[in-house]
Design a protein around this motif. Structure first.
Motif, PDB file in Angstrom:
ATOM      1  N   THR A 168      -2.358  -0.294  -2.450  1.00  0.00           N
ATOM      2  CA  THR A 168      -1.158  -0.081  -1.654  1.00  0.00           C
ATOM      3  C   THR A 168      -0.322   0.989  -2.359  1.00  0.00           C
ATOM      4  OG1 THR A 168       0.030  -1.853  -2.789  1.00  0.00           O
ATOM      5  CG2 THR A 168      -1.135  -2.437  -0.747  1.00  0.00           C
ATOM      6  N   PHE A 169       0.783   1.358  -1.722  1.00  0.00           N
ATOM      7  CA  PHE A 169       1.601   2.443  -2.256  1.00  0.00           C
ATOM      8  C   PHE A 169       3.077   2.072  -2.141  1.00  0.00           C
ATOM      9  CE2 PHE A 169      -2.349   4.036  -0.617  1.00  0.00           C
ATOM     10  CZ  PHE A 169      -2.789   4.906  -1.603  1.00  0.00           C
ATOM     11  N   ARG A 170       3.868   2.604  -3.040  1.00  0.00           N
ATOM     12  CA  ARG A 170       5.307   2.466  -2.941  1.00  0.00           C
ATOM     13  C   ARG A 170       5.937   3.844  -3.087  1.00  0.00           C
ATOM     14  NH1 ARG A 170       7.158   2.347  -8.317  1.00  0.00           N
ATOM     15  NH2 ARG A 170       5.540   1.830  -9.831  1.00  0.00           N
ATOM     16  N   SER A 171       7.118   3.982  -2.545  1.00  0.00           N
ATOM     17  CA  SER A 171       7.806   5.257  -2.634  1.00  0.00           C
ATOM     18  C   SER A 171       8.361   5.430  -4.045  1.00  0.00           C
ATOM     19  CB  SER A 171       8.935   5.321  -1.611  1.00  0.00           C
ATOM     20  OG  SER A 171       9.980   4.437  -1.991  1.00  0.00           O
ATOM     21  N   PRO A 172       8.638   6.653  -4.466  1.00  0.00           N
ATOM     22  CA  PRO A 172       9.236   6.866  -5.790  1.00  0.00           C
ATOM     23  C   PRO A 172      10.575   6.160  -5.951  1.00  0.00           C
ATOM     24  CG  PRO A 172       8.352   8.920  -4.931  1.00  0.00           C
ATOM     25  CD  PRO A 172       8.293   7.926  -3.812  1.00  0.00           C
ATOM     26  N   GLU A 173      11.246   5.885  -4.816  1.00  0.00           N
ATOM     27  CA  GLU A 173      12.530   5.178  -4.859  1.00  0.00           C
ATOM     28  C   GLU A 173      12.361   3.668  -4.944  1.00  0.00           C
ATOM     29  OE1 GLU A 173      11.713   7.316  -2.282  1.00  0.00           O
ATOM     30  OE2 GLU A 173      12.598   9.061  -3.286  1.00  0.00           O
ATOM     31  N   GLY A 174      11.109   3.185  -4.875  1.00  0.00           N
ATOM     32  CA  GLY A 174      10.858   1.754  -5.004  1.00  0.00           C
ATOM     33  C   GLY A 174      10.559   1.038  -3.707  1.00  0.00           C
ATOM     34  N   GLY A 175      10.583   1.762  -2.577  1.00  0.00           N
ATOM     35  CA  GLY A 175      10.279   1.121  -1.302  1.00  0.00           C
ATOM     36  C   GLY A 175       8.806   0.795  -1.161  1.00  0.00           C
ATOM     37  N   GLY A 176       8.506  -0.158  -0.254  1.00  0.00           N
ATOM     38  CA  GLY A 176       7.123  -0.540  -0.023  1.00  0.00           C
ATOM     39  C   GLY A 176       6.917  -2.023  -0.314  1.00  0.00           C
ATOM     40  N   PRO A 177       5.686  -2.479  -0.417  1.00  0.00           N
ATOM     41  CA  PRO A 177       4.472  -1.663  -0.448  1.00  0.00           C
ATOM     42  C   PRO A 177       4.063  -1.141   0.931  1.00  0.00           C
ATOM     43  CG  PRO A 177       3.898  -3.976  -0.526  1.00  0.00           C
ATOM     44  CD  PRO A 177       5.394  -3.915  -0.576  1.00  0.00           C
ATOM     45  N   TYR A 178       3.349  -0.016   0.928  1.00  0.00           N
ATOM     46  CA  TYR A 178       2.842   0.593   2.151  1.00  0.00           C
ATOM     47  C   TYR A 178       1.321   0.648   2.100  1.00  0.00           C
ATOM     48  CZ  TYR A 178       7.653   2.324   2.606  1.00  0.00           C
ATOM     49  OH  TYR A 178       9.020   2.422   2.706  1.00  0.00           O
ATOM     50  N   ARG A 179       0.718   0.530   3.264  1.00  0.00           N
ATOM     51  CA  ARG A 179      -0.733   0.718   3.384  1.00  0.00           C
ATOM     52  C   ARG A 179      -0.989   2.007   4.153  1.00  0.00           C
ATOM     53  NH1 ARG A 179      -3.514  -5.207   4.605  1.00  0.00           N
ATOM     54  NH2 ARG A 179      -2.685  -6.256   2.754  1.00  0.00           N
ATOM     55  N   ILE A 180      -1.925   2.792   3.662  1.00  0.00           N
ATOM     56  CA  ILE A 180      -2.248   4.076   4.286  1.00  0.00           C
ATOM     57  C   ILE A 180      -3.727   4.067   4.648  1.00  0.00           C
ATOM     58  CG2 ILE A 180      -2.291   6.589   3.983  1.00  0.00           C
ATOM     59  CD1 ILE A 180      -0.057   6.259   1.915  1.00  0.00           C
ATOM     60  N   GLY A 181      -4.020   4.092   5.956  1.00  0.00           N
ATOM     61  CA  GLY A 181      -5.394   4.038   6.426  1.00  0.00           C
ATOM     62  C   GLY A 181      -6.182   5.290   6.066  1.00  0.00           C
ATOM     63  N   ASN A 182      -7.487   5.093   5.723  1.00  0.00           N
ATOM     64  CA  ASN A 182      -8.386   6.199   5.389  1.00  0.00           C
ATOM     65  C   ASN A 182      -7.803   7.125   4.328  1.00  0.00           C
ATOM     66  OD1 ASN A 182     -10.492   5.520   7.216  1.00  0.00           O
ATOM     67  ND2 ASN A 182      -9.286   6.362   8.901  1.00  0.00           N
ATOM     68  N   VAL A 183      -7.101   6.541   3.365  1.00  0.00           N
ATOM     69  CA  VAL A 183      -6.410   7.363   2.377  1.00  0.00           C
ATOM     70  C   VAL A 183      -7.377   8.226   1.570  1.00  0.00           C
ATOM     71  CG1 VAL A 183      -6.452   5.558   0.584  1.00  0.00           C
ATOM     72  CG2 VAL A 183      -4.670   7.321   0.560  1.00  0.00           C
ATOM     73  N   ARG A 184      -8.603   7.763   1.372  1.00  0.00           N
ATOM     74  CA  ARG A 184      -9.573   8.525   0.586  1.00  0.00           C
ATOM     75  C   ARG A 184      -9.963   9.837   1.259  1.00  0.00           C
ATOM     76  NH1 ARG A 184      -9.882   6.950  -4.714  1.00  0.00           N
ATOM     77  NH2 ARG A 184     -10.132   4.703  -4.922  1.00  0.00           N
TER      78      ARG A 184
END
Length: 202
Positions: A168-184
């Motif tokens: 998963t991912f979070r923003s540099p400001e601390g938001g999230g977590p986020y999922r990003i499809g087909n990120v690879r």
């Protein structure tokens, strides 16, 4: 070839699309002039929707060229109409749209001068290189274009957060977590982190 659908009972005792298709592409036909056939050397079902196989042609039992077979797969054992399994088969010379063939299968293929097959192989190899890029815990990455989410957030920079195999991912400001499809498969690059060292006085 178009789609072929069948019930589980028509799958010759095979309990999965991979097992059925491995059997379909492994056979020998005898004629007065000799025998010809195919045999699956390696195969995989990727994303539950695509079957990839390295298939070798045989003549009188001797192995010849090895080429790629790609099948679109539909698998729904609970289908009310009895269409539990369906597939549509192609080979690499037909320029399949699907291009996530595993590396172990790609390595088995014979050289070819067929342009459609070459283009397909190049796309598969490019995707393998993209998926091989490492993503480590705490790594900061930057996408070529902003990624937007349903909560209204949009950004290009994210911090990688890993839990086992899940990313998963979070923003540099601390938001999230986020999922990003087909990120690879997306265009991104690592962002170097500036290291600040403590000042030491003699």
């Amino acid at each position: 070839m178009g789609w072929l659908f069948m019930s589980v009972g028509a799958m010759k005792g095979h309990d999965s699309p991979k097992a059925y298709l491995d059997d379909q592409f492994t056979y020998q036909r005898d004629t007065p002039e000799g025998s010809t056939g195919l045999r699956v050397l390696a195969s995989a079902v990727v994303g539950v929707r695509t079957y990839y196989a390295a298939v070798q042609a045989t003549v009188n039992g001797e192995g010849r060229e090895i080429f790629a077979v790609v099948c679109l797969v539909r698998w729904n054992p609970r289908n009310a109409q009895g269409e539990h399994f369906g597939y549509k088969d192609l080979d690499e010379t037909m320029g399949p749209f699907e291009d996530e063939c595993p590396e172990r299968i790609m390595k088995l293929l014979s050289p070819t001068d067929n342009e459609s097959a070459l283009q397909w192989r190049r796309r598969c190899l490019a995707n393998l290189r993209l998926r091989a890029r490492p993503m480590t815990e705490g790594m900061r990455i930057r996408f070529a274009t902003p990624i937007s989410f349903t909560n209204g957030y949009s950004g290009t920079d994210f911090i990688v957060a890993k839990r086992g195999r899940q990313i998963t991912f979070r923003s540099p400001e601390g938001g999230g977590p986020y999922r990003i499809g087909n990120v690879r498969k997306l265009a991104w690059q690592p962002v170097p982190v500036t290291q600040v060292h403590a000042t030491r006085f003699a």
